[in-house]
Design a protein around this motif. Structure first.
Motif, PDB file in Angstrom:
ATOM      1  N   ARG A  77       0.854  -1.198   0.000  1.00 44.94           N
ATOM      2  CA  ARG A  77       0.000   0.000   0.000  1.00 44.94           C
ATOM      3  C   ARG A  77       0.887   1.244   0.000  1.00 44.94           C
ATOM      4  N   LEU A  78       0.604   2.159  -0.915  1.00 43.28           N
ATOM      5  CA  LEU A  78       1.337   3.416  -0.963  1.00 43.28           C
ATOM      6  C   LEU A  78       0.716   4.415   0.017  1.00 43.28           C
ATOM      7  N   GLU A  79       1.439   5.475   0.270  1.00 44.18           N
ATOM      8  CA  GLU A  79       0.916   6.511   1.166  1.00 44.18           C
ATOM      9  C   GLU A  79      -0.284   7.209   0.520  1.00 44.18           C
ATOM     10  N   PRO A  80      -1.174   7.781   1.308  1.00 42.32           N
ATOM     11  CA  PRO A  80      -2.333   8.492   0.738  1.00 42.32           C
ATOM     12  C   PRO A  80      -1.878   9.607  -0.194  1.00 42.32           C
ATOM     13  N   MET A  81      -2.624   9.788  -1.265  1.00 40.98           N
ATOM     14  CA  MET A  81      -2.321  10.857  -2.215  1.00 40.98           C
ATOM     15  C   MET A  81      -3.613  11.298  -2.896  1.00 40.98           C
ATOM     16  N   PRO A  82      -3.641  12.528  -3.421  1.00 39.38           N
ATOM     17  CA  PRO A  82      -4.857  13.027  -4.086  1.00 39.38           C
ATOM     18  C   PRO A  82      -5.167  12.235  -5.358  1.00 39.38           C
ATOM     19  N   SER A  83      -6.383  12.369  -5.831  1.00 41.10           N
ATOM     20  CA  SER A  83      -6.864  11.554  -6.950  1.00 41.10           C
ATOM     21  C   SER A  83      -6.029  11.741  -8.212  1.00 41.10           C
ATOM     22  N   PHE A  84      -5.586  12.985  -8.506  1.00 44.46           N
ATOM     23  CA  PHE A  84      -4.844  13.200  -9.745  1.00 44.46           C
ATOM     24  C   PHE A  84      -3.460  12.545  -9.683  1.00 44.46           C
ATOM     25  N   GLU A  85      -2.918  12.351  -8.469  1.00 46.55           N
ATOM     26  CA  GLU A  85      -1.650  11.631  -8.348  1.00 46.55           C
ATOM     27  C   GLU A  85      -1.881  10.121  -8.401  1.00 46.55           C
ATOM     28  N   LYS A 144      -4.064   8.726 -10.150  1.00 47.91           N
ATOM     29  CA  LYS A 144      -4.306   8.432 -11.564  1.00 47.91           C
ATOM     30  C   LYS A 144      -2.994   8.171 -12.301  1.00 47.91           C
ATOM     31  N   ILE A 145      -1.930   8.880 -11.920  1.00 50.63           N
ATOM     32  CA  ILE A 145      -0.621   8.675 -12.545  1.00 50.63           C
ATOM     33  C   ILE A 145      -0.124   7.264 -12.272  1.00 50.63           C
ATOM     34  N   VAL A 146      -0.290   6.794 -11.029  1.00 50.14           N
ATOM     35  CA  VAL A 146       0.150   5.442 -10.659  1.00 50.14           C
ATOM     36  C   VAL A 146      -0.671   4.397 -11.410  1.00 50.14           C
ATOM     37  N   HIS A 147      -1.991   4.595 -11.411  1.00 52.89           N
ATOM     38  CA  HIS A 147      -2.857   3.647 -12.136  1.00 52.89           C
ATOM     39  C   HIS A 147      -2.455   3.549 -13.605  1.00 52.89           C
ATOM     40  N   SER A 148      -2.224   4.711 -14.222  1.00 48.63           N
ATOM     41  CA  SER A 148      -1.883   4.736 -15.650  1.00 48.63           C
ATOM     42  C   SER A 148      -0.536   4.084 -15.917  1.00 48.63           C
ATOM     43  N   HIS A 153      -0.901  -1.497 -17.785  1.00 44.70           N
ATOM     44  CA  HIS A 153      -0.627  -2.600 -18.708  1.00 44.70           C
ATOM     45  C   HIS A 153       0.473  -3.539 -18.191  1.00 44.70           C
ATOM     46  N   HIS A 154       0.757  -3.431 -16.912  1.00 40.25           N
ATOM     47  CA  HIS A 154       1.755  -4.328 -16.319  1.00 40.25           C
ATOM     48  C   HIS A 154       1.190  -5.749 -16.291  1.00 40.25           C
ATOM     49  N   ASP A 155       1.976  -6.718 -16.700  1.00 41.93           N
ATOM     50  CA  ASP A 155       1.426  -8.077 -16.835  1.00 41.93           C
ATOM     51  C   ASP A 155       1.491  -8.899 -15.545  1.00 41.93           C
ATOM     52  N   GLN A 156       2.086  -8.322 -14.461  1.00 41.17           N
ATOM     53  CA  GLN A 156       2.207  -9.109 -13.245  1.00 41.17           C
ATOM     54  C   GLN A 156       1.595  -8.462 -12.002  1.00 41.17           C
ATOM     55  N   VAL A 157       1.208  -7.208 -12.108  1.00 38.92           N
ATOM     56  CA  VAL A 157       0.587  -6.545 -10.952  1.00 38.92           C
ATOM     57  C   VAL A 157      -0.679  -5.806 -11.381  1.00 38.92           C
ATOM     58  N   LYS A 158      -1.508  -5.502 -10.398  1.00 35.65           N
ATOM     59  CA  LYS A 158      -2.701  -4.699 -10.622  1.00 35.65           C
ATOM     60  C   LYS A 158      -2.783  -3.647  -9.518  1.00 35.65           C
ATOM     61  N   THR A 159      -3.561  -2.615  -9.751  1.00 31.73           N
ATOM     62  CA  THR A 159      -3.690  -1.541  -8.765  1.00 31.73           C
ATOM     63  C   THR A 159      -5.154  -1.260  -8.478  1.00 31.73           C
ATOM     64  N   TYR A 160      -5.404  -0.807  -7.257  1.00 28.00           N
ATOM     65  CA  TYR A 160      -6.751  -0.334  -6.916  1.00 28.00           C
ATOM     66  C   TYR A 160      -6.630   0.679  -5.786  1.00 28.00           C
ATOM     67  N   SER A 161      -7.608   1.564  -5.700  1.00 24.68           N
ATOM     68  CA  SER A 161      -7.623   2.572  -4.645  1.00 24.68           C
ATOM     69  C   SER A 161      -8.452   2.064  -3.477  1.00 24.68           C
ATOM     70  N   ASP A 162      -8.023   2.439  -2.272  1.00 21.68           N
ATOM     71  CA  ASP A 162      -8.700   1.971  -1.071  1.00 21.68           C
ATOM     72  C   ASP A 162      -8.715   3.084  -0.032  1.00 21.68           C
ATOM     73  N   GLY A 163      -9.794   3.131   0.772  1.00 22.04           N
ATOM     74  CA  GLY A 163      -9.897   4.138   1.817  1.00 22.04           C
ATOM     75  C   GLY A 163     -10.750   5.313   1.401  1.00 22.04           C
ATOM     76  N   PHE A 164     -10.815   6.305   2.268  1.00 20.00           N
ATOM     77  CA  PHE A 164     -11.657   7.473   2.042  1.00 20.00           C
ATOM     78  C   PHE A 164     -10.797   8.738   2.039  1.00 20.00           C
ATOM     79  N   GLU A 165     -11.234   9.704   1.221  1.00 20.07           N
ATOM     80  CA  GLU A 165     -10.514  10.974   1.150  1.00 20.07           C
ATOM     81  C   GLU A 165     -10.513  11.651   2.522  1.00 20.07           C
ATOM     82  N   PRO A 166      -9.432  12.322   2.916  1.00 24.20           N
ATOM     83  CA  PRO A 166      -8.213  12.556   2.145  1.00 24.20           C
ATOM     84  C   PRO A 166      -7.127  11.486   2.382  1.00 24.20           C
ATOM     85  N   TYR A 167      -7.547  10.331   2.903  1.00 24.11           N
ATOM     86  CA  TYR A 167      -6.570   9.276   3.214  1.00 24.11           C
ATOM     87  C   TYR A 167      -6.655   8.106   2.238  1.00 24.11           C
TER      88      TYR A 167
END
Length: 205
Positions: free
Chosen positions: A165-173, A175-179, A183-197
């Motif tokens: 789990r990465l540290e909390p960050m705003p939605s536009f940041e 989005k950079i990680v998700h993007s 297309h990584h073939d061995q990992v996936k990403t998802y957001s968890d928790g509630f703003e601003p955390y």
């Protein structure tokens, strides 16, 4: 807000008279017709002019500039502010000798100012405006940092076969990680928790 009450032979003439006095266009004003007027008999007797009240509406971009200047003055900072617009996106570039104070740790101060500026802009706008604040090209440098971080953490997840789990960050940041890892073939990403955390979790596929 500046407002002008004007008269004319017609409503249109009265409105144009007010716009000329305010030195603006109708798109930036609110018009209230006080009296539609009345044509006199044979154009001479018993007539009365049309009367309108035209109010100059605040410009959202100018209001954000005033807000940022006020905040910086309260902090004792001298700051130069330049703005540029691309569709609904408005970029405010701040220049200051004390840029680090405006950015804050990992951009937290800058992100907070951006959120507040977003609220100011859309309070004065009838259409959604996306505000972006930058200081000395911090956003570009932060983007590069997040891309490298994403790739490094993804490699750790693959080796350990355990999510991180990465540290909390705003939605536009986030989005950079998700993007970056979309297309990584061995990992996936998802957001968890509630703003601003709310944070991103990188896990094995």
């Amino acid at each position: 807000m500046k407002e002008v009450t004007a008269k004319g032979q017609t409503v249109e003439e009265a409105i144009q008279s007010a716009l000329d006095q305010l030195q603006t266009s109708k798109d930036h004003t609110e018009v209230v017709v006080i009296d539609k007027g009345k044509k006199g008999l044979l154009g001479l007797f018993g007539g009365r002019p049309a009367v309108v009240k035209v109010t100059l509406m605040p410009d959202p971009i100018d209001e954000v500039k005033r807000y940022l200047q006020h905040i910086c003055e309260q902090w004792g900072l001298e700051v130069g502010i330049e703005s540029s617009q691309n569709g609904k996106d408005v970029l405010f570039d701040l220049q200051s000798e004390k840029a680090a104070l405006l950015i804050g740790k990992r951009g937290k101060t800058l992100n907070s100012l951006q959120l507040l500026s977003q609220m100011v802009a859309n309070h004065y706008s009838d259409q959604y405006i996306n505000i972006i604040l930058d200081v000395e090209n911090y956003r570009t440098r932060r983007r590069e940092t997040l891309i490298h971080l994403s790739e490094r953490i993804a490699n750790q997840v693959v080796k350990a076969k355990k999510e991180i789990r990465l540290e909390p960050m705003p939605s536009f940041e986030r989005k950079i990680v998700h993007s970056t890892l979309a297309h990584h073939d061995q990992v996936k990403t998802y957001s968890d928790g509630f703003e601003p955390y709310r944070s991103i979790v990188i896990s094995p596929k």
